[in-house]
Design a protein around this motif. Sequence first.
Motif, PDB file in Angstrom:
ATOM      1  N   ALA A   1       0.431  -1.010   0.297  1.00 46.94           N
ATOM      2  CA  ALA A   1       0.314  -0.060  -0.019  1.00 46.94           C
ATOM      3  C   ALA A   1       0.628   1.310   0.138  1.00 46.94           C
ATOM      4  O   ALA A   1       0.910   2.624  -0.477  1.00 46.94           O
ATOM      5  N   ALA A   2       1.459   1.056   0.821  1.00 48.39           N
ATOM      6  CA  ALA A   2       2.837   2.278   1.129  1.00 48.39           C
ATOM      7  C   ALA A   2       3.634   2.698  -1.033  1.00 48.39           C
ATOM      8  O   ALA A   2       3.779   3.918  -0.469  1.00 48.39           O
ATOM      9  N   ARG A   3       4.107   0.850  -1.117  1.00 48.90           N
ATOM     10  CA  ARG A   3       4.782   1.801  -2.590  1.00 48.90           C
ATOM     11  C   ARG A   3       3.485   2.359  -3.674  1.00 48.90           C
ATOM     12  O   ARG A   3       3.940   3.212  -4.409  1.00 48.90           O
ATOM     13  N   ARG A   4       2.063   2.131  -3.418  1.00 49.82           N
ATOM     14  CA  ARG A   4       0.922   2.647  -4.901  1.00 49.82           C
ATOM     15  C   ARG A   4       1.021   4.140  -3.486  1.00 49.82           C
ATOM     16  O   ARG A   4       0.779   4.845  -5.006  1.00 49.82           O
ATOM     17  N   LEU A   5       0.852   4.111  -2.911  1.00 51.68           N
ATOM     18  CA  LEU A   5       1.029   5.733  -2.489  1.00 51.68           C
ATOM     19  C   LEU A   5       2.310   6.381  -3.126  1.00 51.68           C
ATOM     20  O   LEU A   5       2.527   7.449  -3.749  1.00 51.68           O
ATOM     21  N   ALA A   6       3.359   5.916  -2.515  1.00 59.64           N
ATOM     22  CA  ALA A   6       4.507   6.325  -3.046  1.00 59.64           C
ATOM     23  C   ALA A   6       4.398   7.255  -4.890  1.00 59.64           C
ATOM     24  O   ALA A   6       4.740   7.998  -4.658  1.00 59.64           O
ATOM     25  N   GLY A   7       4.066   5.894  -5.347  1.00 62.20           N
ATOM     26  CA  GLY A   7       3.650   5.814  -6.776  1.00 62.20           C
ATOM     27  C   GLY A   7       3.688   7.070  -7.156  1.00 62.20           C
ATOM     28  O   GLY A   7       3.721   8.074  -8.343  1.00 62.20           O
ATOM     29  N   GLU A   8       2.056   7.241  -6.678  1.00 65.52           N
ATOM     30  CA  GLU A   8       1.306   8.876  -6.555  1.00 65.52           C
ATOM     31  C   GLU A   8       1.793   9.558  -6.209  1.00 65.52           C
ATOM     32  O   GLU A   8       1.542  10.992  -7.207  1.00 65.52           O
ATOM     33  N   ILE A   9       2.630   9.894  -5.395  1.00 64.94           N
ATOM     34  CA  ILE A   9       3.018  10.696  -5.141  1.00 64.94           C
ATOM     35  C   ILE A   9       4.337  11.544  -5.949  1.00 64.94           C
ATOM     36  O   ILE A   9       4.679  12.302  -6.620  1.00 64.94           O
ATOM     37  N   ALA A  10       5.042  10.621  -6.290  1.00 66.40           N
ATOM     38  CA  ALA A  10       6.108  10.669  -7.394  1.00 66.40           C
ATOM     39  C   ALA A  10       5.273  10.883  -8.391  1.00 66.40           C
ATOM     40  O   ALA A  10       5.985  11.989  -9.216  1.00 66.40           O
ATOM     41  N   GLU A  11       4.273  10.769  -9.026  1.00 65.22           N
ATOM     42  CA  GLU A  11       3.995  11.144 -10.104  1.00 65.22           C
ATOM     43  C   GLU A  11       3.482  13.104 -10.414  1.00 65.22           C
ATOM     44  O   GLU A  11       3.248  13.701 -10.867  1.00 65.22           O
ATOM     45  N   ARG A  12       3.003  13.686  -9.210  1.00 61.05           N
ATOM     46  CA  ARG A  12       3.336  15.025  -8.430  1.00 61.05           C
ATOM     47  C   ARG A  12       4.589  15.672  -8.688  1.00 61.05           C
ATOM     48  O   ARG A  12       5.343  15.272  -8.715  1.00 61.05           O
ATOM     49  N   GLY A  13       4.333  17.260  -8.608  1.00 62.87           N
ATOM     50  CA  GLY A  13       5.303  18.076  -8.792  1.00 62.87           C
ATOM     51  C   GLY A  13       6.276  17.770  -7.412  1.00 62.87           C
ATOM     52  O   GLY A  13       5.883  17.790  -6.893  1.00 62.87           O
ATOM     53  N   PRO A  14       7.454  17.667  -7.876  1.00 58.73           N
ATOM     54  CA  PRO A  14       8.267  17.322  -6.852  1.00 58.73           C
ATOM     55  C   PRO A  14       8.308  18.734  -5.799  1.00 58.73           C
ATOM     56  O   PRO A  14       8.733  18.469  -4.492  1.00 58.73           O
ATOM     57  N   ILE A  15       8.656  19.378  -6.298  1.00 63.16           N
ATOM     58  CA  ILE A  15       9.689  21.139  -5.979  1.00 63.16           C
ATOM     59  C   ILE A  15       8.301  20.880  -5.056  1.00 63.16           C
ATOM     60  O   ILE A  15       7.902  21.469  -4.192  1.00 63.16           O
ATOM     61  N   SER A  16       6.592  20.919  -5.782  1.00 61.80           N
ATOM     62  CA  SER A  16       5.609  21.519  -4.707  1.00 61.80           C
ATOM     63  C   SER A  16       5.254  20.844  -3.586  1.00 61.80           C
ATOM     64  O   SER A  16       4.847  21.181  -2.812  1.00 61.80           O
ATOM     65  N   ASN A  17       5.794  19.334  -3.237  1.00 60.56           N
ATOM     66  CA  ASN A  17       5.572  18.383  -2.647  1.00 60.56           C
ATOM     67  C   ASN A  17       6.737  18.869  -1.938  1.00 60.56           C
ATOM     68  O   ASN A  17       6.168  18.822  -0.645  1.00 60.56           O
ATOM     69  N   ARG A  18       7.621  19.339  -1.619  1.00 58.31           N
ATOM     70  CA  ARG A  18       9.258  19.611  -1.001  1.00 58.31           C
ATOM     71  C   ARG A  18       8.456  21.349  -0.127  1.00 58.31           C
ATOM     72  O   ARG A  18       8.753  20.678   1.002  1.00 58.31           O
ATOM     73  N   LEU A  19       8.099  21.656  -1.126  1.00 65.11           N
ATOM     74  CA  LEU A  19       7.563  23.386  -0.364  1.00 65.11           C
ATOM     75  C   LEU A  19       6.398  23.179   0.448  1.00 65.11           C
ATOM     76  O   LEU A  19       6.783  23.549   1.497  1.00 65.11           O
ATOM     77  N   ALA A  20       5.694  22.286   0.234  1.00 62.69           N
ATOM     78  CA  ALA A  20       4.015  21.846   0.825  1.00 62.69           C
ATOM     79  C   ALA A  20       5.151  20.987   2.054  1.00 62.69           C
ATOM     80  O   ALA A  20       4.130  21.442   3.462  1.00 62.69           O
ATOM     81  N   LYS A  21       5.640  20.266   1.859  1.00 61.12           N
ATOM     82  CA  LYS A  21       6.356  19.574   3.423  1.00 61.12           C
ATOM     83  C   LYS A  21       6.285  20.367   4.380  1.00 61.12           C
ATOM     84  O   LYS A  21       6.607  20.798   5.786  1.00 61.12           O
ATOM     85  N   ASP A  22       7.632  21.415   3.951  1.00 59.23           N
ATOM     86  CA  ASP A  22       8.248  22.511   4.541  1.00 59.23           C
ATOM     87  C   ASP A  22       7.206  23.348   4.978  1.00 59.23           C
ATOM     88  O   ASP A  22       7.142  24.068   6.040  1.00 59.23           O
ATOM     89  N   LEU A  23       6.171  23.947   4.127  1.00 60.11           N
ATOM     90  CA  LEU A  23       5.126  24.590   5.171  1.00 60.11           C
ATOM     91  C   LEU A  23       4.516  23.802   5.572  1.00 60.11           C
ATOM     92  O   LEU A  23       4.395  24.759   7.108  1.00 60.11           O
ATOM     93  N   VAL A  24       4.184  22.837   6.008  1.00 57.40           N
ATOM     94  CA  VAL A  24       3.275  22.192   7.056  1.00 57.40           C
ATOM     95  C   VAL A  24       3.904  21.681   8.317  1.00 57.40           C
ATOM     96  O   VAL A  24       3.883  22.140   9.127  1.00 57.40           O
ATOM     97  N   ASP A  25       5.649  21.779   7.810  1.00 57.88           N
ATOM     98  CA  ASP A  25       5.943  21.426   9.136  1.00 57.88           C
ATOM     99  C   ASP A  25       6.209  22.933   9.972  1.00 57.88           C
ATOM    100  O   ASP A  25       6.462  22.768  11.540  1.00 57.88           O
ATOM    101  N   ARG A  26       6.389  23.487   9.267  1.00 55.49           N
ATOM    102  CA  ARG A  26       6.587  25.362  10.237  1.00 55.49           C
ATOM    103  C   ARG A  26       5.095  25.460  11.020  1.00 55.49           C
ATOM    104  O   ARG A  26       5.485  26.782  11.430  1.00 55.49           O
ATOM    105  N   ALA A  27       4.235  25.377   9.744  1.00 56.17           N
ATOM    106  CA  ALA A  27       2.941  25.948  10.506  1.00 56.17           C
ATOM    107  C   ALA A  27       2.530  25.695  11.641  1.00 56.17           C
ATOM    108  O   ALA A  27       2.534  26.770  12.911  1.00 56.17           O
ATOM    109  N   GLY A  28       3.245  24.760  12.557  1.00 56.14           N
ATOM    110  CA  GLY A  28       3.191  24.367  14.251  1.00 56.14           C
ATOM    111  C   GLY A  28       4.058  25.420  14.753  1.00 56.14           C
ATOM    112  O   GLY A  28       3.739  25.175  15.642  1.00 56.14           O
ATOM    113  N   ASP A  29       5.145  25.447  14.536  1.00 55.92           N
ATOM    114  CA  ASP A  29       6.041  26.554  15.303  1.00 55.92           C
ATOM    115  C   ASP A  29       6.203  28.062  15.327  1.00 55.92           C
ATOM    116  O   ASP A  29       6.434  28.591  16.129  1.00 55.92           O
TER     117      ASP A  29
END
Length: 263
Positions: A194-222
């Motif tokens: 299941a994780a491999r399927r999810l990872a495949g879906e993530i890998a098809e999306r914009g990689p810059i977008s996903n990295r920036l989204a991760k950074d924003l979410v991680d910063r949001a709580g602080d």
Amino acid sequence: MANDGAAGGSARLSETSFIAEIALWNGPLNLVTGSLLRQLNRILADLARRDDLRCVILHGGESRAFCAGSDIKEFASVRHEASERKILVEDMVLRNLARLPMPTIAAIDGPALGGGLELALCCDLRVLKAGVAIGLPECHLGGLAGSGAVRLTRLVGPARAKQMLFTGATISSETALAWGVVNAVASDGSALEAARRLAGEIAERGPISNRLAKDLVDRAGDLPLDAGLMQANVAQQRIFDSDDLHEGAAAFFGKRAPVFAGR
């Protein structure tokens, strides 16, 4: 936590296209030992520098547990030097896992207990196999899941985190999903599949977008709201400056799948 397993321990890295997998490798219970942490940290340092990877999966390899936590046999030998020999080393590795710039997924096909659940909590997403229990049982030994207490509280809130920490009881896959400890439960097949399927879906999306989204979410709580929104504006400008956004727009109008280059 548990008290049996291999004396050493390591982690193994494999890659397929834009996805890397880290398999823990330390006996049937994948106990957290110094050697496992050192090898895992070397892998994380390498992955942190990689611009080509779009997702990382952490799993328990061929062991029956994802990770059953610390090797209790090590406790006596580090008693008076625990900070230098254990606590700070574990904290460094957990922080490095949490700080990987690309999305990460923990695939949990066997028990994730104590330090094992702490590892999983450092990943962005968690997929749990149905029927597998997870928990922070340290209090049964008079111990403490330090980083787990902090990260779990951010996921489920103080009341549920305290319940798990005070009782040391494991929770079922159904409860873990309902409480938000995990993102999905794999009822058919393995959590790794299941994780491999999810990872495949993530890998098809914009990689810059996903990295920036991760950074924003991680910063949001602080960050204060205004500071977080300013960071979001900076990230948005980076997106508009990228080739990927314009490739995505062209693909939309051309009714085709986008081919993102991470630029």
